[in-house]
Design a protein around this motif. Sequence first.
Motif, mmCIF file in Angstrom:
data_model
loop_
_atom_site.group_PDB
_atom_site.id
_atom_site.type_symbol
_atom_site.label_atom_id
_atom_site.label_comp_id
_atom_site.label_asym_id
_atom_site.label_seq_id
_atom_site.Cartn_x
_atom_site.Cartn_y
_atom_site.Cartn_z
ATOM 1 N N PRO A 124 0.835 -1.213 0.000
ATOM 2 C CA PRO A 124 0.000 0.000 0.000
ATOM 3 C C PRO A 124 0.857 1.244 0.000
ATOM 4 N N ALA A 125 0.322 2.269 -0.651
ATOM 5 C CA ALA A 125 1.039 3.536 -0.706
ATOM 6 C C ALA A 125 0.763 4.330 0.560
ATOM 7 N N ALA A 126 1.764 4.962 1.080
ATOM 8 C CA ALA A 126 1.630 5.793 2.277
ATOM 9 C C ALA A 126 1.513 7.244 1.861
ATOM 10 N N ILE A 127 0.373 7.907 2.248
ATOM 11 C CA ILE A 127 0.130 9.307 1.900
ATOM 12 C C ILE A 127 0.883 10.182 2.886
ATOM 13 N N ARG A 128 1.695 11.051 2.364
ATOM 14 C CA ARG A 128 2.453 11.961 3.197
ATOM 15 C C ARG A 128 1.679 13.232 3.483
ATOM 16 N N SER A 129 1.017 13.868 2.427
ATOM 17 C CA SER A 129 0.242 15.105 2.607
ATOM 18 C C SER A 129 -0.779 15.219 1.463
ATOM 19 N N VAL A 130 -1.921 15.886 1.743
ATOM 20 C CA VAL A 130 -3.002 16.130 0.762
ATOM 21 C C VAL A 130 -3.369 17.604 0.798
ATOM 22 N N GLN A 131 -3.413 18.236 -0.365
ATOM 23 C CA GLN A 131 -3.837 19.634 -0.491
ATOM 24 C C GLN A 131 -5.034 19.700 -1.477
ATOM 25 N N GLN A 132 -6.175 20.244 -1.013
ATOM 26 C CA GLN A 132 -7.397 20.336 -1.831
ATOM 27 C C GLN A 132 -7.959 21.765 -1.744
ATOM 28 N N SER A 133 -8.346 22.304 -2.913
ATOM 29 C CA SER A 133 -8.877 23.684 -2.998
ATOM 30 C C SER A 133 -10.139 23.683 -3.870
ATOM 31 N N ASP A 134 -11.285 24.154 -3.329
ATOM 32 C CA ASP A 134 -12.569 24.282 -4.029
ATOM 33 C C ASP A 134 -13.022 25.759 -3.988
ATOM 34 N N SER A 135 -13.490 26.282 -5.144
ATOM 35 C CA SER A 135 -13.993 27.672 -5.214
ATOM 36 C C SER A 135 -15.199 27.721 -6.161
ATOM 37 N N GLU A 136 -16.221 28.520 -5.777
ATOM 38 C CA GLU A 136 -17.450 28.684 -6.583
ATOM 39 C C GLU A 136 -17.889 30.138 -6.492
ATOM 40 N N GLN A 137 -18.282 30.713 -7.670
ATOM 41 C CA GLN A 137 -18.679 32.120 -7.725
ATOM 42 C C GLN A 137 -20.003 32.241 -8.477
ATOM 43 N N VAL A 138 -20.964 32.868 -7.820
ATOM 44 C CA VAL A 138 -22.301 33.094 -8.408
ATOM 45 C C VAL A 138 -22.487 34.605 -8.585
ATOM 46 N N GLY A 139 -22.802 35.074 -9.867
ATOM 47 C CA GLY A 139 -22.947 36.503 -10.139
ATOM 48 C C GLY A 139 -24.320 37.055 -9.715
ATOM 49 N N ALA A 140 -24.528 38.349 -9.302
ATOM 50 C CA ALA A 140 -25.798 38.981 -8.905
ATOM 51 C C ALA A 140 -26.607 39.400 -10.142
ATOM 52 N N SER A 141 -27.946 39.594 -9.988
ATOM 53 C CA SER A 141 -28.830 40.037 -11.105
ATOM 54 C C SER A 141 -28.511 41.459 -11.515
ATOM 55 N N GLY A 142 -28.664 41.759 -12.787
ATOM 56 C CA GLY A 142 -28.332 43.100 -13.288
ATOM 57 C C GLY A 142 -27.941 42.993 -14.737
ATOM 58 N N ILE A 143 -27.204 43.933 -15.122
ATOM 59 C CA ILE A 143 -26.800 44.010 -16.518
ATOM 60 C C ILE A 143 -25.730 42.982 -16.749
ATOM 61 N N GLY A 144 -25.905 42.274 -17.809
ATOM 62 C CA GLY A 144 -24.941 41.280 -18.151
ATOM 63 C C GLY A 144 -25.143 40.850 -19.580
ATOM 64 N N GLY A 145 -24.405 39.944 -19.983
ATOM 65 C CA GLY A 145 -24.505 39.438 -21.326
ATOM 66 C C GLY A 145 -23.670 40.257 -22.276
ATOM 67 N N VAL A 146 -23.995 40.093 -23.545
ATOM 68 C CA VAL A 146 -23.247 40.756 -24.589
ATOM 69 C C VAL A 146 -23.722 42.207 -24.681
ATOM 70 N N PRO A 147 -22.818 43.137 -24.620
ATOM 71 C CA PRO A 147 -23.279 44.520 -24.699
ATOM 72 C C PRO A 147 -23.992 44.775 -26.024
ATOM 73 N N GLY A 148 -25.040 45.534 -25.957
ATOM 74 C CA GLY A 148 -25.834 45.843 -27.146
ATOM 75 C C GLY A 148 -27.265 46.221 -26.780
ATOM 76 N N ALA A 149 -28.091 46.333 -27.810
ATOM 77 C CA ALA A 149 -29.471 46.775 -27.572
ATOM 78 C C ALA A 149 -30.297 45.723 -26.870
ATOM 79 N N LEU A 150 -30.059 44.491 -27.174
ATOM 80 C CA LEU A 150 -30.891 43.440 -26.570
ATOM 81 C C LEU A 150 -30.607 43.283 -25.093
ATOM 82 N N SER A 151 -29.346 43.419 -24.722
ATOM 83 C CA SER A 151 -29.024 43.242 -23.314
ATOM 84 C C SER A 151 -29.497 44.402 -22.457
ATOM 85 N N ASN A 152 -29.804 45.530 -23.122
ATOM 86 C CA ASN A 152 -30.278 46.666 -22.355
ATOM 87 C C ASN A 152 -31.801 46.714 -22.281
#
Length: 582
Positions: A293-321
């Motif tokens: 069996p392999a012996a684990i010396r150290s474990v490093q784990q990183s999780d990140s999640e980002q959720v944007g707020a409502s508002g102006i978004g999308g491709v700039p132009g007439a439809l997005s406005n």
Amino acid sequence: MSSDTSARSNNNQKLSGVMQRIRSNPRVPLIIGASAAIAIVVALLLWARSPDYRVLFSNLSDSDGGTIIAQLDQMQVPYRLSEGGGAIMVPADRVEQTRMQLAQQGLPDSGGVGFELMDSQSFGISQFAEQINYQRALEGELVRSIESLEAVRSARVHLALPEDSVFVRERREPSASVVLNLYRNRSVSDGQVSAITHLVAASVTNMPVDGVTVVDQNGDLLTNNEDNGPGQLSSSQLEYTHQIEEAYSRRIEQLLGTIVGADNVRAQVNAQLDFSVSEVTREMYEPNSGDNPAAIRSVQQSDSEQVGASGIGGVPGALSNQPPGDAVAPIDNPQQAEVDGEEGPVDEEAVDAAEQVATANQMVVPRSSNSSSTTNYEVNRVIRHTQEESGVLQRLSVAVVVDYAQNTDAEGNIEQVPLSDEQMAQLRSLIRESVGLSDARGDSLEVVNAAFNQTVGEAAPEIAWYRDRDLIALATTLAQYLLIALIALFLWRKVVKPLIERQQPAPQQAARTQGSLMASVGDDDDDDGEEDEDDIAHEVRKKQKQHQRHQQETMLKSIRDQAQKDPRMVALILRGWINGKD
């Protein structure tokens, strides 16, 4: 001048008178001769019984010799000086006792000085003299340490201390030489020689062990500072090999001696040993695979999640406005109707509007997530440091000779019979197990059954009788007493007996002469048996007359000689006779 002459003449007259009285008294020569003979015999007896002197101490300094002689006088021990006063001899039976008594008093003192020499240093002494005194003190301390060994009688140490130099290339290592004077029939082992060399090397700064040379009083080199070449063994290695071989041989002889007899087996073992010294260092990595069996010396784990707020978004132009339009029900969706299998007109503008609304809805609410993980495993690592032992047994060669068995036949005669094959096989098996022979190692064994020569193992011939020290000492003593007896007999026959015969009266001499003639005549009579007794008596009388005539002539001759030497004394004698007649 006349007084000196008269005094000298008076002395001569007195001496002449004494000599005359001595000659006139026949007993005086007898007494003198007997006394001289007895004195000679007594002197010879004392010489024969004088003790044998042996050397007590030799090679002594003047101070030690004077101190020891004074102590011997106080102890009332007779002594003699020999070898020009360098050796003191005492009776052989008192050598050991006297030596122990003197040793109890610290004699003889070696005379060597130690570091007490540094206590009497004068002020203003030069650096050279100070260095010489330090070297002398160091040599004296080393001598005292070496002389404390049991087998060493005396020692001398010479140190060669080079001057210090600031240049590394010009620096030289110090060296030393040691001379050992050992007691008679004593020796020092290799271990003691090694101890002496290490003692001297450790007492002097920067002195290597190889720089110390040790010799004995015979000039034999005791140290072996030469490097052994390939295949050459040192004395200690040879001694160890000999001990191993002797141990195996003794083990075989003791084991087989209980079966065939202690005197009926001889064994020789040749052992090949490896005295090389080697060191091995190994570093190994093993993979973590398979069932490991392999012996684990150290474990490093990183999780990140980002959720944007409502508002102006999308491709700039007439439809997005623009705000989103009304939702279109699925029933009004021509595509859904088409999917359901219903036919109808398709409003393309409505479809494009719906797609734009959906796209706008997605771009209005953005969402992002990120996840990372790092795992470190241990790697197997083995480090081995091995130092192989010196003197490893590589191969054994064993040779054993067994004597024939002795059997007694019906007539009582002893005959030698060889051992059977079964018995020889048993002996080989016992030898293999006793010494641990190994086929993998290439050991060899040879067992031979043969009749022993009876002369082998017998005691060495005795020393010749004419070389026996005890017999030589006894013969020397007997020769001394025999020489004394011969000298005593010679003095009796040539000195004492003639003087005694002169003191005997004439009749006794005549009787003795007659007796000797009778004895001689009797001997002739025994041989011939025809001699006449009258002739014998006539011969005896003739001999007596000749003897008396010889005495008279001798007396007259002595008187004439005395008259010629001292006529005055003769004149005085004649005057006395004449006055006596008147």
